[in-house]
Design a protein around this motif. Sequence first.
Motif, mmCIF file in Angstrom:
data_model
loop_
_atom_site.group_PDB
_atom_site.id
_atom_site.type_symbol
_atom_site.label_atom_id
_atom_site.label_comp_id
_atom_site.label_asym_id
_atom_site.label_seq_id
_atom_site.Cartn_x
_atom_site.Cartn_y
_atom_site.Cartn_z
ATOM 1 N N PRO A 131 1.018 -0.355 -10.952
ATOM 2 C CA PRO A 131 1.252 0.643 -12.243
ATOM 3 C C PRO A 131 0.985 2.024 -11.793
ATOM 4 C CG PRO A 131 -0.969 -0.634 -12.483
ATOM 5 C CD PRO A 131 -0.373 -1.089 -11.328
ATOM 6 N N MET A 132 0.645 2.085 -10.667
ATOM 7 C CA MET A 132 0.518 3.714 -9.813
ATOM 8 C C MET A 132 0.642 3.773 -8.628
ATOM 9 S SD MET A 132 -2.092 1.466 -9.050
ATOM 10 C CE MET A 132 -3.109 1.148 -10.275
ATOM 11 N N PRO A 133 0.797 5.162 -8.079
ATOM 12 C CA PRO A 133 1.257 5.380 -6.521
ATOM 13 C C PRO A 133 0.482 4.585 -5.778
ATOM 14 C CG PRO A 133 1.639 7.284 -8.086
ATOM 15 C CD PRO A 133 0.580 6.462 -8.785
ATOM 16 N N LEU A 134 1.108 3.934 -4.559
ATOM 17 C CA LEU A 134 0.465 3.351 -3.532
ATOM 18 C C LEU A 134 0.692 3.963 -2.405
ATOM 19 C CD1 LEU A 134 0.906 -0.526 -4.147
ATOM 20 C CD2 LEU A 134 -0.739 0.794 -4.962
ATOM 21 N N VAL A 135 -0.513 4.134 -1.630
ATOM 22 C CA VAL A 135 -0.494 4.911 -0.005
ATOM 23 C C VAL A 135 -0.825 3.786 0.778
ATOM 24 C CG1 VAL A 135 -0.826 6.725 1.424
ATOM 25 C CG2 VAL A 135 -0.679 7.186 -1.081
ATOM 26 N N ALA A 136 -0.026 3.315 1.734
ATOM 27 C CA ALA A 136 -0.275 2.407 2.794
ATOM 28 C C ALA A 136 -1.080 3.072 4.027
ATOM 29 C CB ALA A 136 1.016 1.710 3.189
ATOM 30 N N LEU A 137 -2.123 2.537 4.329
ATOM 31 C CA LEU A 137 -2.838 3.021 5.457
ATOM 32 C C LEU A 137 -2.369 2.132 6.989
ATOM 33 C CD1 LEU A 137 -6.302 3.261 3.701
ATOM 34 C CD2 LEU A 137 -4.565 5.225 4.297
ATOM 35 N N ILE A 138 -1.684 2.692 7.671
ATOM 36 C CA ILE A 138 -1.056 1.855 8.779
ATOM 37 C C ILE A 138 -1.438 2.153 10.027
ATOM 38 C CG2 ILE A 138 1.103 1.097 9.936
ATOM 39 C CD1 ILE A 138 2.668 1.896 7.199
ATOM 40 N N GLY A 139 -2.178 1.039 10.636
ATOM 41 C CA GLY A 139 -2.704 1.290 12.058
ATOM 42 C C GLY A 139 -1.775 0.584 12.871
ATOM 43 N N SER A 140 -1.520 -0.758 12.666
ATOM 44 C CA SER A 140 -0.548 -1.627 13.398
ATOM 45 C C SER A 140 0.863 -1.413 12.976
ATOM 46 C CB SER A 140 -0.980 -2.910 13.239
ATOM 47 O OG SER A 140 -0.194 -4.100 13.935
ATOM 48 N N GLU A 141 1.938 -1.548 14.005
ATOM 49 C CA GLU A 141 3.243 -1.198 13.665
ATOM 50 C C GLU A 141 3.832 -2.647 13.777
ATOM 51 O OE1 GLU A 141 4.375 2.344 15.755
ATOM 52 O OE2 GLU A 141 4.475 3.220 13.710
ATOM 53 N N ALA A 142 3.067 -3.796 13.671
ATOM 54 C CA ALA A 142 3.868 -4.819 13.943
ATOM 55 C C ALA A 142 4.959 -5.248 12.718
ATOM 56 C CB ALA A 142 2.658 -6.106 13.909
ATOM 57 N N ASP A 189 -5.401 6.646 -10.428
ATOM 58 C CA ASP A 189 -3.992 7.417 -10.419
ATOM 59 C C ASP A 189 -3.434 7.163 -8.978
ATOM 60 O OD1 ASP A 189 -4.432 9.294 -12.765
ATOM 61 O OD2 ASP A 189 -6.390 9.356 -11.819
ATOM 62 N N PHE A 190 -4.168 7.011 -8.061
ATOM 63 C CA PHE A 190 -3.573 6.311 -6.594
ATOM 64 C C PHE A 190 -4.476 5.190 -6.188
ATOM 65 C CE2 PHE A 190 -2.849 10.778 -7.195
ATOM 66 C CZ PHE A 190 -1.531 11.050 -6.920
ATOM 67 N N VAL A 191 -3.817 4.585 -5.350
ATOM 68 C CA VAL A 191 -4.514 3.451 -4.687
ATOM 69 C C VAL A 191 -3.870 3.489 -3.153
ATOM 70 C CG1 VAL A 191 -4.674 0.931 -4.171
ATOM 71 C CG2 VAL A 191 -4.906 1.647 -6.464
ATOM 72 N N PHE A 192 -4.912 3.841 -2.363
ATOM 73 C CA PHE A 192 -4.784 3.647 -0.721
ATOM 74 C C PHE A 192 -5.152 2.167 -0.437
ATOM 75 C CE2 PHE A 192 -5.280 7.969 -1.784
ATOM 76 C CZ PHE A 192 -4.702 8.766 -0.691
ATOM 77 N N PHE A 193 -4.206 1.479 0.439
ATOM 78 C CA PHE A 193 -4.608 0.199 0.913
ATOM 79 C C PHE A 193 -4.426 0.161 2.276
ATOM 80 C CE2 PHE A 193 -0.154 0.047 -0.289
ATOM 81 C CZ PHE A 193 0.311 -0.876 0.623
ATOM 82 N N ASP A 194 -5.166 -1.041 2.973
ATOM 83 C CA ASP A 194 -5.200 -1.043 4.277
ATOM 84 C C ASP A 194 -4.103 -1.957 4.619
ATOM 85 O OD1 ASP A 194 -5.340 -1.568 7.025
ATOM 86 O OD2 ASP A 194 -7.255 -2.674 6.938
ATOM 87 N N ALA A 195 -2.991 -1.582 5.240
ATOM 88 C CA ALA A 195 -1.748 -2.571 5.444
ATOM 89 C C ALA A 195 -2.028 -3.562 6.634
ATOM 90 C CB ALA A 195 -0.437 -1.528 5.995
ATOM 91 N N ASP A 196 -3.075 -3.261 7.323
ATOM 92 C CA ASP A 196 -3.193 -4.101 8.656
ATOM 93 C C ASP A 196 -4.031 -5.331 8.086
ATOM 94 O OD1 ASP A 196 -2.357 -2.071 10.013
ATOM 95 O OD2 ASP A 196 -4.205 -1.033 10.562
ATOM 96 N N LEU A 197 -4.877 -5.309 7.272
ATOM 97 C CA LEU A 197 -5.628 -6.510 6.980
ATOM 98 C C LEU A 197 -5.375 -6.958 5.635
ATOM 99 C CD1 LEU A 197 -8.995 -5.853 8.777
ATOM 100 C CD2 LEU A 197 -7.273 -7.248 9.438
#
Length: 200
Positions: free
Chosen positions: A76-87, A54-62
């Motif tokens: 095919p589902m909502p994504l939530v980006a996990l952001i630590g680095s603002e590069a 139903d949801f996927v959280f993913f690491d935007a840094d690596l």
Amino acid sequence: MSKGPRIPNLGGARAFVLHRPHPTVQAITRQLSAIGLETVGCWPELPAEALAADFVFFDADLGFDEQFPWAPGEAPMPLVALIGSEAPGRIEWALSHKADAQLLKPVGNAGVYSALLIARQSFEARKLLASEISSLRLRVAERQTIVRAVAALSKGAGDGRAYAQLRSLAMSWQISVEEAARRIVAMTEEEGGDDQSHRA
């Protein structure tokens, strides 16, 4: 005052957290469990069963494209980006996957619920927009086909008479005007191909 969108009940939903073992995963899992979601942690890639999530959280840094069993921007589902680095490159990569919401790391004791709601609403709005665009493109293509069919039928006569002839053909064939136009265009193209083969 108009009513806004209803807050959905998220209990029983399933979320995958694509992140290396880390306190961030533990914080997200605690919040998801409190909301009533089942959580599946995974790294370094999403398993095939994530396609039913139903949801996927993913690491935007690596993160990297090959982690996902779909092309960038086609989740095919909502994504939530996990952001630590603002590069800028990392933010750009997260945007290329059309993240519907974001959570800044380190994740504390709050934020997951609002990220879920925003992600779901953004995803649904994006799906609706894509469907409307697809429908408009189809209508434009159908109109172009009708114009081509009318041009093929007119042969010196007026466009009005040719369009009336197209409608009459559609009625006699018991199909839509658009389908009749496709048939006329196909027949015209076949005749054109035959003429070229005779000339060769």
